[in-house]
Structures are given as C-alpha cells and as structure tokens.
Scaffold this motif. Sequence first.
Motif, PDB file in Angstrom:
ATOM      1  N   LYS A   1     -11.565  -7.625  32.274  1.00 44.20           N
ATOM      2  CA  LYS A   1     -12.823  -7.782  31.536  1.00 44.20           C
ATOM      3  C   LYS A   1     -12.588  -7.438  30.083  1.00 44.20           C
ATOM      4  CE  LYS A   1     -17.698  -6.564  31.378  1.00 44.20           C
ATOM      5  NZ  LYS A   1     -17.736  -6.778  29.937  1.00 44.20           N
ATOM      6  N   ASP A   2     -12.934  -8.382  29.230  1.00 47.31           N
ATOM      7  CA  ASP A   2     -12.729  -8.274  27.786  1.00 47.31           C
ATOM      8  C   ASP A   2     -14.051  -7.869  27.117  1.00 47.31           C
ATOM      9  OD1 ASP A   2     -11.924  -8.793  25.162  1.00 47.31           O
ATOM     10  OD2 ASP A   2     -12.130 -10.964  25.345  1.00 47.31           O
ATOM     11  N   TYR A   3     -13.973  -7.183  26.017  1.00 51.13           N
ATOM     12  CA  TYR A   3     -15.175  -6.805  25.238  1.00 51.13           C
ATOM     13  C   TYR A   3     -15.077  -7.501  23.891  1.00 51.13           C
ATOM     14  CZ  TYR A   3     -16.048  -3.431  28.858  1.00 51.13           C
ATOM     15  OH  TYR A   3     -16.306  -2.866  30.076  1.00 51.13           O
TER      16      TYR A   3
ATOM     17  N   ILE B   1      -5.875 -23.040  28.786  1.00 50.72           N
ATOM     18  CA  ILE B   1      -4.557 -23.179  29.406  1.00 50.72           C
ATOM     19  C   ILE B   1      -3.588 -22.284  28.649  1.00 50.72           C
ATOM     20  CG2 ILE B   1      -4.820 -25.355  30.624  1.00 50.72           C
ATOM     21  CD1 ILE B   1      -3.618 -26.746  28.140  1.00 50.72           C
ATOM     22  N   ARG B   2      -3.829 -20.996  28.798  1.00 45.39           N
ATOM     23  CA  ARG B   2      -3.033 -19.941  28.193  1.00 45.39           C
ATOM     24  C   ARG B   2      -3.487 -18.645  28.835  1.00 45.39           C
ATOM     25  NH1 ARG B   2      -6.722 -17.225  25.106  1.00 45.39           N
ATOM     26  NH2 ARG B   2      -8.398 -18.419  24.125  1.00 45.39           N
ATOM     27  N   MET B   3      -2.830 -17.548  28.526  1.00 43.38           N
ATOM     28  CA  MET B   3      -3.361 -16.234  28.890  1.00 43.38           C
ATOM     29  C   MET B   3      -4.396 -15.848  27.829  1.00 43.38           C
ATOM     30  SD  MET B   3      -2.227 -14.929  31.715  1.00 43.38           S
ATOM     31  CE  MET B   3      -2.591 -13.198  31.486  1.00 43.38           C
ATOM     32  N   GLY B   4      -5.007 -14.676  27.988  1.00 49.64           N
ATOM     33  CA  GLY B   4      -6.002 -14.217  27.013  1.00 49.64           C
ATOM     34  C   GLY B   4      -5.446 -13.078  26.192  1.00 49.64           C
ATOM     35  N   ASP B   5      -6.092 -12.807  25.089  1.00 48.09           N
ATOM     36  CA  ASP B   5      -5.751 -11.647  24.269  1.00 48.09           C
ATOM     37  C   ASP B   5      -7.068 -10.948  23.954  1.00 48.09           C
ATOM     38  OD1 ASP B   5      -4.740  -9.817  22.481  1.00 48.09           O
ATOM     39  OD2 ASP B   5      -4.620 -11.241  20.827  1.00 48.09           O
ATOM     40  N   PRO B   6      -7.352  -9.734  24.399  1.00 52.74           N
ATOM     41  CA  PRO B   6      -6.395  -8.725  24.872  1.00 52.74           C
ATOM     42  C   PRO B   6      -6.184  -8.662  26.385  1.00 52.74           C
ATOM     43  CG  PRO B   6      -8.512  -7.686  24.457  1.00 52.74           C
ATOM     44  CD  PRO B   6      -8.697  -9.151  24.171  1.00 52.74           C
ATOM     45  N   GLU B   7      -6.578  -9.697  27.141  1.00 59.28           N
ATOM     46  CA  GLU B   7      -6.376  -9.631  28.590  1.00 59.28           C
ATOM     47  C   GLU B   7      -4.889  -9.464  28.958  1.00 59.28           C
ATOM     48  OE1 GLU B   7      -8.452 -11.749  27.078  1.00 59.28           O
ATOM     49  OE2 GLU B   7     -10.165 -12.266  28.327  1.00 59.28           O
ATOM     50  N   THR B   8      -4.025 -10.180  28.233  1.00 55.60           N
ATOM     51  CA  THR B   8      -2.591 -10.107  28.536  1.00 55.60           C
ATOM     52  C   THR B   8      -2.066  -8.669  28.500  1.00 55.60           C
ATOM     53  OG1 THR B   8      -2.364 -12.257  27.497  1.00 55.60           O
ATOM     54  CG2 THR B   8      -0.328 -11.031  27.836  1.00 55.60           C
TER      55      THR B   8
HETATM   56  N1  GLY Z   1     -10.020 -12.726  24.947  1.00 60.01           N
HETATM   57  C1  GLY Z   1     -10.488 -14.004  25.031  1.00 60.01           C
HETATM   58  C2  GLY Z   1      -9.494 -15.059  24.821  1.00 60.01           C
HETATM   59  O1  GLY Z   1      -8.298 -14.797  24.756  1.00 60.01           O
HETATM   60  O2  GLY Z   1      -9.893 -16.199  24.720  1.00 60.01           O
END
Ligand code: GLY
Length: 230
Positions: free
Chosen positions: A24-26, A99-106
């Motif tokens: 979960k991202d904020y 079609i990628r990972m997320g940032d900061p999810e990664t």
């Molecule tokens: N954190 C959301 C994104 O990478 O799109």
Amino acid sequence: LDGIEMSVFVLTDGEKYVILPNAKDYKRIGENDTGLNTGGMGCISPVPFADNIFLSKVENQIIKPTINGLNKDSIKYRGFIFFGLIKVNNNPFVIEYNIRMGDPETEVVMPRLKSDLLQLFKASINKTLDQIDVEFEKKNVATIILASGGYPLSYEKGKKITGLNNINKSLVFHAGTKETNFIETNGGRVLACTGFGENINEALKNSYKTANKISWKNKYFRNDIGKDLI
Ligand code: GLY
C-alpha cells in the motif's frame, strides 16, 4: 469508487504468473492524505486488510481474466503487471494497470523476495514460471520517502546529506541523489528508508529510526505512513 487503494504485482511469462507481495502506497504529500499527489511518500507490505478471501477475489476476478484477455487479444507480454486496485465493500476493482513495478512499492516488495530475481526473469522469458518455487519473506516491511522540502512543487537541489554511514538493519535506496565530494540531493524524492519487523508497527518504527538518522537542509517526510492501518 469509494474505498481504500492497494497495489498487487505479478510476474508473468504470458500464460503462467507468480503473484508477488502486495503493498500500500501513500501518494499525497501531506499527512492524513492531504495536498498534492506525488510519486509516493511511503509504503508498507503486506497490506493488513488484504486477507486471503480478498486476495483470492483479486486472483480470480482480476489477475486471471487479465492474463486470459492478453492472450485473447494476441498480446504477447512477459514481465511485471502492476494492478492498482481499490477495495470497495470487500470487492477489488482495477483503477489502473502498469507494465512495471511501482515506486515506492518496489522498495517494500523486492526486500521480501527470497528467491533469485534473475532466475525469475529467465523463467518469465523462457515460459517456465510454473517450474520455479518462489519464496517470500514473512516479515513486514515499510518504507519512508525522504523528499526535498517544496516537492512536488519547486524545490532546491544540492543539499549535503549526512547520516548515511550510520544505518544498520535497514536499507536506504537512492533516487534523487548525486555524488560529488559528498552525497547531495538531486531530486524531489531523494531516499527511501526501508525497515523490517515482525509486525507493521515494528517495521514502521525501524523505517522511521533510519529516516530520522539522515539529515539535510529542508528534508521532508510524512510522519503518518501506515498509521491508518494500525
Ligand atoms: N507508486 C505508484 C506508482 O509507481 O505508480
């Protein structure tokens, strides 16, 4: 749609897929999710409200139809799919696909991966993902983004960062930094401080401990990451 957002990731070889840890991202700059949208100001994994019943709905109602849909449309895709979801009355809905990972999810998902990422990439390319046993860390992981004051509007760069040599039992990921005679800020979102714990509280405590050890002029971070879930 009125609910709570979360992110689910798969790695697919086009037919089979591996579900990666959820997060979960904020996204808002201000505490209590106020102010402008950012790339993400913090993240936790796993998501406490994503129980097994909800996650099986995600798999059956979203992941499987997505992979089947790609095949039906003859789209040959191998790689990550990022499902930006919202939970409404215990049901998942798709807000966005990436079609990628997320940032900061990664920065919270990858530290939970115990298997070799390169082997996973090879299996995705060779269409052998079903032959791989993927292991994940059971620990809770949190990350706090340290940003330049002013971000996501205008901000100054070139501030000397101190405290980076004083980190233990945490990971610090560099995003907006530059090395000159020292390490200095060079972007809006500057560092991600990832901490680990037996529960979300402990993971957050360790991330904040690291976030507080690092300094520069006008450093900014949110103090309420994960608090809505505790
Ligand atoms: N954190 C959301 C994104 O990478 O799109």
